[in-house]
Design an enzyme around this catalytic site. Structure first.
Site, PDB file in Angstrom:
ATOM      1  N   ARG A 360       0.834  -1.217   0.000  1.00  0.00           N
ATOM      2  CA  ARG A 360       0.000   0.000   0.000  1.00  0.00           C
ATOM      3  C   ARG A 360       0.860   1.255   0.000  1.00  0.00           C
ATOM      4  O   ARG A 360       0.523   2.253  -0.610  1.00  0.00           O
ATOM      5  CB  ARG A 360      -0.962   0.004   1.189  1.00  0.00           C
ATOM      6  CG  ARG A 360      -0.378   0.465   2.513  1.00  0.00           C
ATOM      7  CD  ARG A 360      -1.463   0.989   3.440  1.00  0.00           C
ATOM      8  NE  ARG A 360      -2.220  -0.053   4.110  1.00  0.00           N
ATOM      9  CZ  ARG A 360      -1.821  -0.659   5.236  1.00  0.00           C
ATOM     10  NH1 ARG A 360      -0.678  -0.346   5.810  1.00  0.00           N
ATOM     11  NH2 ARG A 360      -2.577  -1.584   5.792  1.00  0.00           N
ATOM     12  N   ASN A 482      -4.976   1.746   8.434  1.00  0.00           N
ATOM     13  CA  ASN A 482      -4.486   1.871   9.803  1.00  0.00           C
ATOM     14  C   ASN A 482      -3.977   0.510  10.264  1.00  0.00           C
ATOM     15  O   ASN A 482      -4.739  -0.333  10.723  1.00  0.00           O
ATOM     16  CB  ASN A 482      -5.607   2.375  10.713  1.00  0.00           C
ATOM     17  CG  ASN A 482      -5.091   2.775  12.074  1.00  0.00           C
ATOM     18  OD1 ASN A 482      -4.124   2.188  12.568  1.00  0.00           O
ATOM     19  ND2 ASN A 482      -5.733   3.747  12.676  1.00  0.00           N
ATOM     20  N   ASP A 483      -2.674   0.332  10.175  1.00  0.00           N
ATOM     21  CA  ASP A 483      -2.044  -0.945  10.509  1.00  0.00           C
ATOM     22  C   ASP A 483      -2.324  -1.394  11.935  1.00  0.00           C
ATOM     23  O   ASP A 483      -2.073  -2.540  12.293  1.00  0.00           O
ATOM     24  CB  ASP A 483      -0.518  -0.806  10.386  1.00  0.00           C
ATOM     25  CG  ASP A 483      -0.032  -1.081   8.985  1.00  0.00           C
ATOM     26  OD1 ASP A 483      -0.750  -1.745   8.230  1.00  0.00           O
ATOM     27  OD2 ASP A 483       1.083  -0.635   8.663  1.00  0.00           O
ATOM     28  N   CYS A 484      -2.729  -0.458  12.758  1.00  0.00           N
ATOM     29  CA  CYS A 484      -2.842  -0.744  14.188  1.00  0.00           C
ATOM     30  C   CYS A 484      -4.260  -1.022  14.637  1.00  0.00           C
ATOM     31  O   CYS A 484      -4.496  -1.259  15.819  1.00  0.00           O
ATOM     32  CB  CYS A 484      -2.274   0.423  14.980  1.00  0.00           C
ATOM     33  SG  CYS A 484      -0.553   0.693  14.597  1.00  0.00           S
ATOM     34  N   ASN A 486      -6.441  -3.623  14.667  1.00  0.00           N
ATOM     35  CA  ASN A 486      -6.342  -5.058  14.390  1.00  0.00           C
ATOM     36  C   ASN A 486      -7.575  -5.755  14.945  1.00  0.00           C
ATOM     37  O   ASN A 486      -7.568  -6.276  16.057  1.00  0.00           O
ATOM     38  CB  ASN A 486      -5.056  -5.616  15.012  1.00  0.00           C
ATOM     39  CG  ASN A 486      -3.854  -4.718  14.759  1.00  0.00           C
ATOM     40  OD1 ASN A 486      -3.213  -4.230  15.685  1.00  0.00           O
ATOM     41  ND2 ASN A 486      -3.569  -4.461  13.491  1.00  0.00           N
TER      42      ASN A 486
END
Ligand code: GLC
Ligand code: GLC
Length: 811
Positions: A360, A482-484, A486
C-alpha cells in the site's frame, strides 16, 4: 526557534549549528546506490536494499546518537576535530551544513583551518563521492593530519547485528595503493565487494577497527588519531574498516582537495578473481578512473543539479507565498522522490531491516511521484502487481533486491488491493499510456500465473466486492490503512505481532474506510472499463459500488460523522456510543474524497465534526478521545500511550485527505489552513518543539493528549509526502490530471488572488495563470488556451513539445 534557514535559490536547507534537536538528514542517490547523511556526516550507505546489501554500519538506538558515518578527523597539533563536529565534538569556530537535492556539504573551521566535506552520489554510478578540501586561512604554515574513516557492514544488516559468533571470523580486506577493498564472503557465495579509495596515496592506513579505534577506544577518541597515526593493520575477522592517514602541510592561503569514494562492485562469477585469492579489481579501477580528473566531482555535481532542474520543472508554482512555493517547488517533491525510492525501509527511524517495500505504501508513493519520472513509476507498478495473489489480495511487503513478497508478514490487509487501482489510475491520468494494462504480470511472482495488468485490477476490485460483511461494508482482514486497528487479531502475549496474531479472515469485522476507498477507486476502475468498451462490467461494478456507498451512509453513518468500523463482535468502532475512540479521521477523509454524502449533506457534516473534535494547533489528530487502556479487540492502536502514533497522534498522512475532502466541498480557506498547519516550512520556527527536520514531513506529530504535544517523529519515509503533494498540487492549486487531459479547478484561500504554474504533462508545457480577482474559494469562470476560450475546465492534450499559455479566471 530555528537551527538554520532555507536557501531557496540554491534549493538548500542551511543548518547553522551541529546541535540540532535530532540528527537532520539527507538522502544521497536516487537509483541503486543510496546514502543517508546527517548534518554531522553521520549515516550509512547501501546498494539497492538496506537490509540485504548494507555497505557501512549504523547503530540505531545508540548513545550518543548518530555515532557512525563518513568521518573526517583533522589533527592540528594536539587538537583533534571533525568538520561536522561529530564524533569528537570539539567546538568549532564556524560550522555550516547545506543539505541540497542529492548532495550535502558540511563546512567546519577551527584555528585558521577551514575544511569542507562535500558528499554526493553521482548519477548513473554505484558509489558515494566525498571531496574534502582543506584550506589554511592562518598566517603560518600548517602541518596537519587528515583521516577519513568508515566502518564496513558485513552486507546483511540483520545478520551483521546478530550473528557475531560467525561474523567475528569472516571479515576480509585487501589493500592496494590508495584503495581498501572489503571482500567479506566474496570467496564463497558473494560476487560483490565494496571499495573505499582516495585519489592520492595515503601516508598510512588501517583496516582493523581495533587498530584504528582501539579495543576500548571510541570513534570520539580513535587511538590512531590521538596517538601515533595509522598502523597499516589488516583486518582478519572482527570489524573491517577503512581508515587512512594523510600528512598535509599547507602554506598560508594554500588549500588542497582529496577525493574519496565508496563504491559497490559486482563481478560476473567467472571473472571474480585476478589470481587465486586476489579480487578482480578491473571494475573498481574503472570506477576510480571515472573520477580521477580534478573536474570530475564538479561535473557530477553539475549533472545532479541539471537532473533536479529537469525533474522539478514538471510542476512549478509561483504564488507570492514564499513558504508555499518552497514546499511545492522543492522539498515536497524531493521527499516524494525519496519515499518512492525507500518506501518505508531506511531512515533514522526505520532500520532498513524490518520492512522492505510496502504494497500500500509504494502504491500511494506513486501518487506523488508519477509526474516526475513516469517510466520509473511504470516499472514500479509492474513490480508491485507481481506480488499480488491470484485472488486479488496481496503480500503486504516485498524486498527491493529480490522483488519477492515477504512471507513473514503475509497478506490479509484488505485495503491493499484497492491501492493498486489508485496507483495505476494515477499513472494512466498522467501519461495516457494505456499499453500498461496489456503488460503481462505474474501473480505471486509465478510466471506461470501471469496475466495482463488489467486482470490484476479486476481482481483487486473483485476482492473487495466479494469480501463484504454483515452490513454490506468491506471486511477489514488484518487491518486496513491503519495498521494498528487489528480487529481480527487478539494479541495477549508480549513479543507477538499485533498484526498477524490471529486469523486474517474475520467474517464480521468491517471497515468504513475501505468502503470509501471502494467507492473512490472502484469508480476509477469502472471508468477504465468504460474506456475499454467493457460496458457490462462497468455497469455491474457501478451497482456494487452504489450498494457499498449506501451502506456507508446507513450502517457507516453515526449521525454526525462516518463510523470507523465494526469489530469482530459486530460492535461499532468510532461512534458516539464508544467510550473512547468515538471519531476517527480516516473515514471522514476517504468517504468525502469519494463524494459520499456530498449531495445529501453528510459529507459537510462529517468535516465539521473533524473541525470540532479533532483539530489542534499542530494538525488534526487521528482520533478522539484517545484510548487510555488496552483493548484486546482493537489491537495495537490501543497499545500506544495517548497522543502517540495511531492512538490520537497527528498522523500527518491523513491530514491531506482532509485537505482534499475540504476542497471537494469547495472550502478553500479551510483546505489551506489544514495544509499549512503541518507543512514543514510553516512550522520551521518551532523546530525546538517539532524537533525533526524542518524541510520534510514526519509520519507523526504528538497529539494534544501527549506530554510532548507538537513533537515530530519518523521523519522522511511517510505517505504524507505523496498525499500532501496531491492535496496541494491538485486539490488546492487545482491542476488535476484526468484521463482526458489536465483539468484546472483550484480551491484556494481568498488571499491568493493570482498565481502562475508551469506544468509539463505528456510531453507538452502548460504555462498557467490563475486570476482570482474577487478572492473566490472555488469555481472557474473562464479558461483560454493561447488566447482562445475553451469549453469546460479540461485543457485539450497538446502535442509533444508544444508550449501553451493558459489563463484561468476564478469566480
Ligand atoms: C505506517 C505504514 C502505513 C500505514 C500507516 C498507518 O505509516 O507505513 O502502511 O498505513 O502507518 O498505520
Ligand atoms: C506499527 C506502526 C505503524 C506501522 C506498522 C508497520 O504498527 O504503529 O505506523 O505502519 O507498525 O508494520
Amino acid at each position: 526557534m530555528r537551527f538554520g534557514y532555507f536557501d531557496d535559490a540554491r534549493r538548500e536547507y542551511v543548518i547553522t549549528t551541529p546541535r540540532t534537536p535530532l540528527p537532520w538528514i539527507n538522502y544521497l542517490g536516487s537509483e541503486a546506490f543510496f546514502t543517508l547523511c546527517s548534518n554531522t556526516a553521520g549515516g550509512y550507505a547501501f546498494y539497492r536494499d538496506a537490509r540485504l546489501r548494507r555497505l557501512t554500519r549504523y547503530r540505531y538506538n545508540n548513545c550518543p546518537l548518530d555515532s557512525e558515518g563518513f568521518r573526517i578527523y583533522i589533527k592540528d597539533g594536539e587538537s583533534v576535530w571533525n568538520p561536522g563536529w561529530q564524533p569528537v565534538q570539539t567546538g568549532l569556530d564556524r560550522y555550516e551544513c547545506r543539505h541540497g537535492l542529492g548532495y550535502t556539504v558540511i563546512e567546519g573551521e577551527k584555528d585558521g583551518v577551514a575544511v569542507s566535506q562535500e558528499l554526493l552520489v553521482p548519477q548513473g554510478d554505484d558509489c558515494l563521492l566525498m571531496r574534502v578540501t582543506v584550506r589554511n586561512d592562518g598566517k603560518t604554515e600548517k602541518k596537519l593530519r587528515l583521516f577519513p574513516y568508515v566502518e564496513f557492514c558485513l552486507w546483511d544488516a540483520m545478520d551483521d547485528g546478530s550473528n557475531f559468533q560467525r561474523n567475528y571470523s569472516t571479515g576480509e580486506v585487501e589493500v592496494c595503493g590508495a584503495a581498501i577493498y572489503h571482500k567479506t564472503e566474496y570467496r564463497e557465495r558473494r560476487d560483490h565487494y565494496a571499495v573505499f579509495w582516495a585519489d592520492r596515496k595515503p601516508d598510512g592506513f588501517d583496516t582493523s577497527r581495533e587498530a584504528f579505534i582501539g579495543v576500548y577506544g571510541s570513534p570520539a577518541r580513535p587511538e590512531a588519531v590521538f596517538g601515533e597515526g595509522c598502523t597499516g593493520s589488516a583486518a582478519h575477522g572482527w570489524q573491517p574498516v577503512a581508515a587512512q592517514q594523510f600528512d598535509l602541510s599547507l602554506a598560508p592561503g594554500e588549500s588542497t582537495a582529496i577525493l574519496f569514494g565508496l563504491g559497490y562492485i559486482e563481478n560476473p562469477r567467472d571473472e571474480k578473481w585476478a589470481a587465486p585469492g586476489v579480487v578482480n579489481k578491473k571494475r573498481a579501477e574503472a570506477m576510480i578512473a571515472r573520477y580521477a580528473a580534478p573536474a570530475a566531482f564538479d561535473g557530477a555535481m553539475e549533472a545532479l543539479r541539471a537532473h533536479w532542474d529537469a525533474l522539478l520543472s514538471n510542476y512549478r508554482v509561483s504564488s507570492g507565498e514564499e513558504k508555499l512555493d518552497r514546499m511545492v517547488n522543492i522539498w515536497n517533491q524531493y521527499q516524494c522522490m525519496v519515499t518512492f525510492n525507500m518506501s518505508r525501509s531506511a531512515s533514522y527511524f526505520e532500520s532498513g531491516m524490518g520492512r522492505g517495500m510496502g504494497f500500500r505504501d509504494s502504491c500511494q508513493d506513486l501518487l506523488g511521484f508519477v509526474h516526475m519520472i513516469p517510466e520509473r513509476a511504470r516499472e514500479r507498478i509492474l513490480d508491485i502487481a507481481a506480488t499480488q495473489f491470484p485472488d486479488g489480495s496481496a503480500y503486504h511487503q516485498y524486498q527491493p533486491l529480490t522483488k519477492k513478497g515477504n512471507l513473514a508478514v503475509g497478506s490479509g490487509f484488505n485495503d491493499d488491493p484497492l491501492w493498486l487501482i489508485a496507483g495505476v489510475d494515477a499513472y494512466l491520468r498522467e501519461t495516457g499510456d494505456w499499453s500498461i494494462l496489456d503488460e503481462r504480470v505474474d501473480f505471486d511472482n509465478d510466471p506461470s500465473l501471469a496475466q495482463p495488468l488489467l486482470e490484476h485490477l479486476r481482481r483487486s476490485f473483485d476482492y473487495t466486492r466479494t469480501h463484504l460483511g454483515p452490513h454490506g461494508l468491506p471486511l477489514i482482514g488484518r487491518a486496513d490503512w491503519n495498521d494498528c486497528l487489528n480487529l481480527n487479531c487478539f494479541s495477549e502475549h508480549p513479543g507477538e505481532s499485533f498484526q498477524t496474531t490471529g486469523p486474517s479472515e474475520g467474517p464480521v469485522a468491517e471497515s468504513v474506510f475501505i468502503a470509501g476507498m471502494f467507492v473512490k477507486y472502484g469508480r476509477a476502475w469502472t471508468e477504465i472499463c468504460r474506456r475499454l468498451g467493457l460496458e457490462d462490467e462497468a455497469a455491474a461494478g457501478d451497482e456494487a459500488i452504489a450498494a457499498v456507498e449506501k451502506a456507508a451512509l446507513t450502517s457507516g453513518w453515526d449521525g454526525a460523522w462516518f463510523r470507523r468500523a465494526f469489530d469482530a463482535f459486530g460492535k461499532v468502532v468510532g461512534g458516539k456510543e464508544c467510550e473512547e475512540g468515538q471519531i476517527f479521521i480516516e473515514p471522514q477523509g476517504m468517504c468525502v474524497m469519494a463524494g459520499i454524502g456530498k449531495e445529501t449533506g453528510e459529507a459537510a457534516r462529517a468535516l465539521e465534526s473533524v473541525r470540532e473534535r479533532l483539530d489542534t494547533k499542530y494538525g488534526i489528530v487521528l482520533l478522539q478521545p484517545a484510548y487510555t487502556r488496552y483493548h484486546l479487540e482493537l489491537g495495537e492502536i490501543t497499545s500506544y500511550p495517548p497522543g502517540y502514533k495511531e492512538n490520537a497522534g497527528i498522523f500527518c498522512h491523513n491530514n491531506p485527505w482532509i485537505v482534499c475532502a475540504e476542497a471537494e466541498l469547495g472550502h478553500g480557506e479551510r483546505a489551506f489552513e489544514v495544509y499549512r498547519r503541518t507543512a514543514p516550512a510553516y512550522i520551521e520556527s518551532i523546530s525546538e518543539i517539532h524537533r525533526t527536520e524542518p524541510y520534510v514531513y514526519s509520519q507523526m506529530i504528538a497529539g494534544r493528549d501527549a506530554p510532548s504535544f507538537g513533537e515530530g517523529k519518523n521523519s522522511w519515509l511517510t505517505g504524507t509526502a505523496a498525499w500532501t503533494f496531491v492535496s496541494v498540487s491538485q486539490a488546492i492549486l487545482g491542476v488535476q490530471p484526468t484521463l482526458d487531459g489536465l483539468r484546472i479547478d483550484p480551491c484556494v484561500p481568498a488571499f491568493l488572488r493570482r498565481f502562475t504554474l508551469c506544468r509539463r504533462y505528456r510531453g507538452a508545457v502548460y504555462e498557467i495563470t490563475v486570476e482570482n480577482p474577487d478572492g473566490a474559494e472555488k469555481g472557474v469562470r473562464s479558461v483560454t488556451v493561447d488566447g482562445l476560450p475553451i469549453e469546460g475546465q479540461v485543457l485539450p492534450v497538446q502535442p509533444e513539445g508544444a508550449r501553451v499559455s493558459v489563463v484561468v479566471y476564478m469566480g
